[in-house]
Write an enzyme that holds these catalytic residues in place. Structure first.
Site, PDB file in Angstrom:
ATOM      1  N   ASP A  10       0.398  -1.577   5.590  1.00 43.79           N
ATOM      2  CA  ASP A  10      -0.514  -1.370   4.471  1.00 43.79           C
ATOM      3  C   ASP A  10      -1.943  -1.678   4.957  1.00 43.79           C
ATOM      4  OD1 ASP A  10      -1.397  -1.198   1.695  1.00 43.79           O
ATOM      5  OD2 ASP A  10      -1.529  -3.387   1.766  1.00 43.79           O
ATOM      6  N   ASP A  12      -5.362  -2.212   2.623  1.00 43.60           N
ATOM      7  CA  ASP A  12      -6.112  -3.182   1.819  1.00 43.60           C
ATOM      8  C   ASP A  12      -5.263  -4.405   1.488  1.00 43.60           C
ATOM      9  OD1 ASP A  12      -8.708  -1.636   1.179  1.00 43.60           O
ATOM     10  OD2 ASP A  12      -7.122  -0.197   0.733  1.00 43.60           O
ATOM     11  N   THR A  44      -0.376   3.471   3.075  1.00 43.08           N
ATOM     12  CA  THR A  44      -1.398   2.993   2.151  1.00 43.08           C
ATOM     13  C   THR A  44      -1.405   3.746   0.824  1.00 43.08           C
ATOM     14  OG1 THR A  44      -3.805   2.670   1.924  1.00 43.08           O
ATOM     15  CG2 THR A  44      -3.084   4.559   3.225  1.00 43.08           C
ATOM     16  N   GLY A  45      -1.981   3.109  -0.168  1.00 41.95           N
ATOM     17  CA  GLY A  45      -2.240   3.782  -1.435  1.00 41.95           C
ATOM     18  C   GLY A  45      -3.489   4.635  -1.383  1.00 41.95           C
ATOM     19  N   SER A 197       1.352  -5.881  -2.009  1.00 40.69           N
ATOM     20  CA  SER A 197       1.355  -5.523  -3.429  1.00 40.69           C
ATOM     21  C   SER A 197       2.645  -4.818  -3.842  1.00 40.69           C
ATOM     22  CB  SER A 197       0.140  -4.643  -3.746  1.00 40.69           C
ATOM     23  OG  SER A 197      -1.061  -5.360  -3.529  1.00 40.69           O
TER      24      SER A 197
END
Length: 247
Positions: A10, A12, A44-45, A197
């Site tokens: 990931d 952030d 990642t988002g 997250s």
């Protein structure tokens, strides 16, 4: 001893520190992993354009997972698969956002990102990947979450305690990693996933080794096999050193 062949990171809150920078220590250990033959995959988002500068900074030419698995790239600029969010759902999510004028919202389309300040005029003219809400007013965030949980066809997660991220049902970093493993001839038991997250939980649970950051949400830590240092303390470098390369 188990050999791990794919490291899914990931960005952030994980690889990046709180200033959205890669520390030299993290960058150095990512390079060590690549030199040892490990496939390092950004997961990642963020959309592709937001993730690409990080990938380029690291000199990676490996697969990428963006928008929480909505896009899978065999390597930068080489798209393997895209899973779209139904436009009617996007319009409904947007209408809900409009009922909460103090809540920030955004959405990724295949053409770019739109948000509260600059929304797409005709949403039906775009191909959508993800929708999100942000507010530090937790009761309001929970009110939105309670409503959309009753809607069909949505995969709901977050990338911070103060946001909600929505993808098409079945889309996650885990399903994207499974597809990458199929493409590369890896087994999920050979994957290390690291995150902080709720959008990382499925991948952490599905991987051979799931690692939560020291700054991760409590639910993520409970799902993980191990907890590393925070994103301010080079937690990713510790994962590579202690679990991937075992130096």
């Amino acid at each position: 001893m188990k050999q791990y062949r794919l490291l899914a990171l990931d960005l952030d809150g994980t690889l990046l520190n709180d200033r959205s920078e890669i520390s030299e220590t993290n960058a150095q250990w990512v390079r060590h992993a690549v030199e040892a033959g490990v496939t390092v995959c950004v997961s990642t988002g963020r959309g592709f354009q937001g993730a690409l500068p990080i990938v380029e900074q690291l000199g990676l030419d490996s697969p990428m997972i963006t928008v929480n698995g909505g896009e899978i790239w065999t390597k930068p600029h080489s798209l393997h698969r895209q899973t779209l969010l139904d436009v009617e759902k996007v319009m409904k999510l947007h209408a809900l956002a409009e009922r909460h004028p103090d809540v920030w919202f955004w959405a990724y389309s295949t053409e770019g990102i739109y948000n509260k300040e600059k929304w797409a005029g005709d949403a039906t003219a775009f191909r959508w990947l993800k929708f999100g809400y942000y507010t530090e007013d937790v009761p309001v965030l929970n009110e939105i979450l309670r409503e959309i949980r009753d809607w069909e066809g949505l995969e709901i997660s977050n990338s911070s305690p103060y946001n909600i991220e929505i993808n098409p049902v079945g889309v996650s970093k885990a399903t994207a990693l499974m597809e990458l493993c199929r493409m590369k001839g890896f087994d999920m038991s050979e994957v290390v996933s690291v995150g902080d997250s709720l959008n990382d939980i499925a991948a952490i649970r599905a991987s051979g080794l799931g690692v939560a950051m020291g700054n991760a949400q409590d639910e993520v830590k409970l799902a993980a096999n191990a907890v590393t240092a925070t994103n301010q303390e080079d937690g990713v470098a510790q994962v590579i050193r202690n679990y991937v390369l075992r130096t």
